[in-house]
Scaffold this active site. Structure first.
Site, PDB file in Angstrom:
ATOM      1  N   TRP A   1       0.812  -1.221   0.000  1.00  0.00           N
ATOM      2  CA  TRP A   1       0.000   0.000   0.000  1.00  0.00           C
ATOM      3  C   TRP A   1       0.841   1.264   0.000  1.00  0.00           C
ATOM      4  O   TRP A   1       0.333   2.341  -0.237  1.00  0.00           O
ATOM      5  CB  TRP A   1      -0.918   0.003   1.237  1.00  0.00           C
ATOM      6  CG  TRP A   1      -0.175  -0.290   2.511  1.00  0.00           C
ATOM      7  CD1 TRP A   1      -0.062  -1.504   3.130  1.00  0.00           C
ATOM      8  CD2 TRP A   1       0.613   0.621   3.291  1.00  0.00           C
ATOM      9  NE1 TRP A   1       0.739  -1.409   4.240  1.00  0.00           N
ATOM     10  CE2 TRP A   1       1.164  -0.104   4.366  1.00  0.00           C
ATOM     11  CE3 TRP A   1       0.901   1.992   3.190  1.00  0.00           C
ATOM     12  CZ2 TRP A   1       1.995   0.478   5.321  1.00  0.00           C
ATOM     13  CZ3 TRP A   1       1.734   2.567   4.138  1.00  0.00           C
ATOM     14  CH2 TRP A   1       2.261   1.819   5.184  1.00  0.00           C
TER      15      TRP A   1
ATOM     16  N   LYS B   1      -2.355  -8.438  -7.582  1.00  0.00           N
ATOM     17  CA  LYS B   1      -3.184  -8.259  -6.387  1.00  0.00           C
ATOM     18  C   LYS B   1      -2.630  -7.084  -5.588  1.00  0.00           C
ATOM     19  O   LYS B   1      -1.578  -7.172  -4.974  1.00  0.00           O
ATOM     20  CB  LYS B   1      -3.172  -9.509  -5.500  1.00  0.00           C
ATOM     21  CG  LYS B   1      -4.272  -9.419  -4.446  1.00  0.00           C
ATOM     22  CD  LYS B   1      -3.936 -10.067  -3.132  1.00  0.00           C
ATOM     23  CE  LYS B   1      -3.117  -9.239  -2.204  1.00  0.00           C
ATOM     24  NZ  LYS B   1      -3.781  -8.032  -1.642  1.00  0.00           N
TER      25      LYS B   1
ATOM     26  N   GLU C   1      10.885  -8.056  -2.929  1.00  0.00           N
ATOM     27  CA  GLU C   1      11.447  -6.801  -2.409  1.00  0.00           C
ATOM     28  C   GLU C   1      10.805  -6.620  -1.046  1.00  0.00           C
ATOM     29  O   GLU C   1       9.618  -6.338  -0.936  1.00  0.00           O
ATOM     30  CB  GLU C   1      11.120  -5.670  -3.382  1.00  0.00           C
ATOM     31  CG  GLU C   1      12.019  -4.484  -3.191  1.00  0.00           C
ATOM     32  CD  GLU C   1      11.343  -3.407  -2.396  1.00  0.00           C
ATOM     33  OE1 GLU C   1      11.569  -3.377  -1.167  1.00  0.00           O
ATOM     34  OE2 GLU C   1      10.594  -2.620  -2.989  1.00  0.00           O
TER      35      GLU C   1
ATOM     36  N   CYS D   1      10.117   1.325   2.458  1.00  0.00           N
ATOM     37  CA  CYS D   1      10.994   0.226   2.861  1.00  0.00           C
ATOM     38  C   CYS D   1      12.454   0.662   2.836  1.00  0.00           C
ATOM     39  O   CYS D   1      13.315  -0.029   3.371  1.00  0.00           O
ATOM     40  CB  CYS D   1      10.768  -0.990   1.977  1.00  0.00           C
ATOM     41  SG  CYS D   1      10.806  -0.559   0.254  1.00  0.00           S
TER      42      CYS D   1
ATOM     43  N   GLU E   1      11.524  -2.168  11.359  1.00  0.00           N
ATOM     44  CA  GLU E   1      11.144  -0.953  10.628  1.00  0.00           C
ATOM     45  C   GLU E   1      10.068  -0.220  11.421  1.00  0.00           C
ATOM     46  O   GLU E   1       9.046  -0.825  11.765  1.00  0.00           O
ATOM     47  CB  GLU E   1      10.494  -1.337   9.300  1.00  0.00           C
ATOM     48  CG  GLU E   1      11.422  -1.807   8.237  1.00  0.00           C
ATOM     49  CD  GLU E   1      10.648  -2.096   6.943  1.00  0.00           C
ATOM     50  OE1 GLU E   1      10.971  -1.468   5.943  1.00  0.00           O
ATOM     51  OE2 GLU E   1       9.739  -2.936   6.954  1.00  0.00           O
TER      52      GLU E   1
END
Ligand code: ADP
Length: 489
Positions: free
Chosen positions: A160, A184, A259, A293, A390
């Site tokens: 997202w 998707k 990834e 990321c 993260e």
């Protein structure tokens, strides 16, 4: 919410899935809800497709791919160029749809539409250069020819945080080389994917070559990885889900690129240009409200310059306004969902509990909901949650170091290896750090590294394969070696 009538082109607001050129609902009519993270209000519902509908999408993709691979590279490039042009033309509408379901600031939303288009353009240009080889032979009566062929149907599962660009980065190379795709999108941001699909249709992508399926991730992922007609999975998302999908792909030995998560270090040596380092931090840490990321997750600053760096950074960050997508001047949007807010709160609390000091922010924004104040923390230790996971929020956690080697060692002490950053004006010092960093990407004196021309990807638990650049083509092609013999007869 962007009521469709707020868009210049209402038809871009699609709430059904595109499969084989048709806009379809779930067979049982079930849906999932999409909300505006700025308000929590429902914007739309999209179909919750099950394995049966996904299987159908794969079947139509497999049929469409047989023709698409025969279309000339030049014609495939034209379609991708048209798609990129349409995205650019409809930047405001796609940006508004994206901003509303994601919450990113308006300029960033429009910038992402351009970024998505840039992948389509780049790979349109690569389509005509996806060459094979003719290799000097090992027998005088034979010739060695290497064909580069499309893998077939590729599945894309996207996150997202960049709802358009992560699709562009996959569909660009896939379509350029003659694959068909079933994508998707993340359940938080399916409307951007569906707007992209509408524009793809208008650009002339043949029915079935690009399909979008929405719904519950688990069952859709299982069908995409167990159906033998799917020959490749490209996934962008968390390491945890990547691990599950890789295991699922093992059954058919499916080609896979991943990834995944990062835990990027951002190292500032004591000879660094501190203004440049602060500028880089704003990009690498606060872009997309810290939800990338490649976000700087551990800022390591030489102890001699840390006070100066923190002063300058705090001044810059205090100017970042918090607001919803269309609020003028907003630079920090809401976090994607309540779980994201909880994680940021937990990380800040844990860091403070371990002795970190809050220099700026440190709590939810007064607007409430999913808004978090841009935050600067100093004294964030290596064993805190913020340094190990993260954070995915607008929180800069700073720690100090004494010598270069220690900084690089500390930077590498993580199972992740996606992006890293290092600042120094001494080229030797900078280069030694670049070579020492166990990461797929290094920003050396820059916080801005994303581009379609560059191979994007990680090492260790941050993934497999590269997206973008000339290498991005490899992920969607197989080499077929032909030994043409009997030439002396
Ligand atoms: P994030 O933590 O950023 O939401 P996820 O890895 O959970 O990242 O999600 C990335 C993408 O993977 C989304 O499209 C999500 O719906 C999808 N996803 C999540 N779980 C699964 C699963 N078990 N199988 C397939 N796709 C999944």
């Amino acid at each position: 919410m962007p009521a469709p009538q707020q868009l210049k082109d209402e038809a871009l607001f699609r709430t059904a899935c595109l499969v084989g050129g048709d806009w379809i609902e779930a067979d049982d009519g079930s849906t999932i809800s999409v909300d505006d993270p700025a308000t929590g209000d429902e914007i739309a519902t999209v179909p919750s497709l099950g394995p049966v509908e996904v299987r159908r999408a794969i079947e139509v993709a497999a049929v469409a791919q047989r023709d698409w691979r025969r279309v000339t590279a030049r014609e495939r490039a034209r379609v991708l160029h048209r798609w990129a042009d349409l995205l650019t033309e409809h930047r405001d509408d796609v940006g508004l749809i994206m901003g509303t379901e994601h919450g990113k600031p308006w300029e960033e939303a429009k910038g992402e539409v351009d970024y998505a288009a840039s992948f389509l353009e780049w790979f349109a240009e690569e389509a005509g250069r996806a060459n094979g080889d003719v290799v000097p032979t090992f027998r005088s009566d034979s010739r060695v020819i290497v064909l580069r062929e499309p893998v077939g149907v590729a599945a894309g599962i996207t996150p997202w945080n960049f709802p358009a660009a992560m699709i562009g980065r996959k569909v660009g190379p896939a379509l350029a080389v003659g694959c068909a795709m079933v994508v998707k999108p993340a359940s938080q941001t399916p409307l951007t994917a569906l707007a992209l699909a509408e524009l793809g249709r208008r650009a002339g992508v043949p029915d079935g070559v690009f399909n979008v399926v929405t719904g519950k991730a688990g069952p859709i992922g299982e069908e995409l990885t167990s159906n033998p007609s799917v020959r490749k999975l490209s996934f962008t998302g968390s390491t945890e889900v990547g691990r599950t999908l890789m295991a699922q792909c093992a059954h058919h030995i499916m080609k896979v690129s991943l990834e995944l998560g990062g835990n990027a270090p951002f190292i500032v040596f004591d000879d660094a240009d501190l203004d440049a380092a602060v500028e880089g931090t704003l990009v690498a840490k606060f872009r997309n409200s810290g939800q990338t990321c490649i976000a700087a997750n551990r800022i390591l600053v030489h102890e001699r310059v840390v006070d100066d760096y923190v002063d300058r950074l705090t001044k810059a960050v205090s100017g970042l306004e918090v607001g919803a997508t269309t609020d003028p001047g907003a630079k920090i949007g809401p976090l994607i969902d309540d779980a994201a807010v909880d994680k940021v709160a937990r990380h800040v609390e844990d860091a403070v509990g371990h002795g970190a000091e809050v220099v700026l922010g440190g709590s939810a924004n007064e607007r409430g909901g999913r808004f978090w104040d841009p935050t600067v923390l100093v004294g964030v230790k290596a064993d805190t949650a913020m340094s190990c996971e993260e954070t995915f929020g607008p929180v800069a956690g700073i720690d100090t170091f004494r010598d270069d080697e220690q900084a690089v060692r500390q930077a590498n002490e993580t199972p992740y290896g996606l992006a890293s950053y290092v600042y120094s004006r001494d080229i030797g010092r900078l280069w030694r750090a670049v070579e020492g960093l166990e990461y797929g990407m290094v920003g050396a004196n820059t916080g801005f590294i994303s581009s379609p021309v560059a191979p994007f990807g990680g090492v260790k638990e941050s993934g497999l394969g590269r997206e973008g650049s000339v290498h991005g083509i490899d992920e969607y092609t197989e080499l077929k070696y032909v030994c043409l013999g009997g030439l002396d007869r």
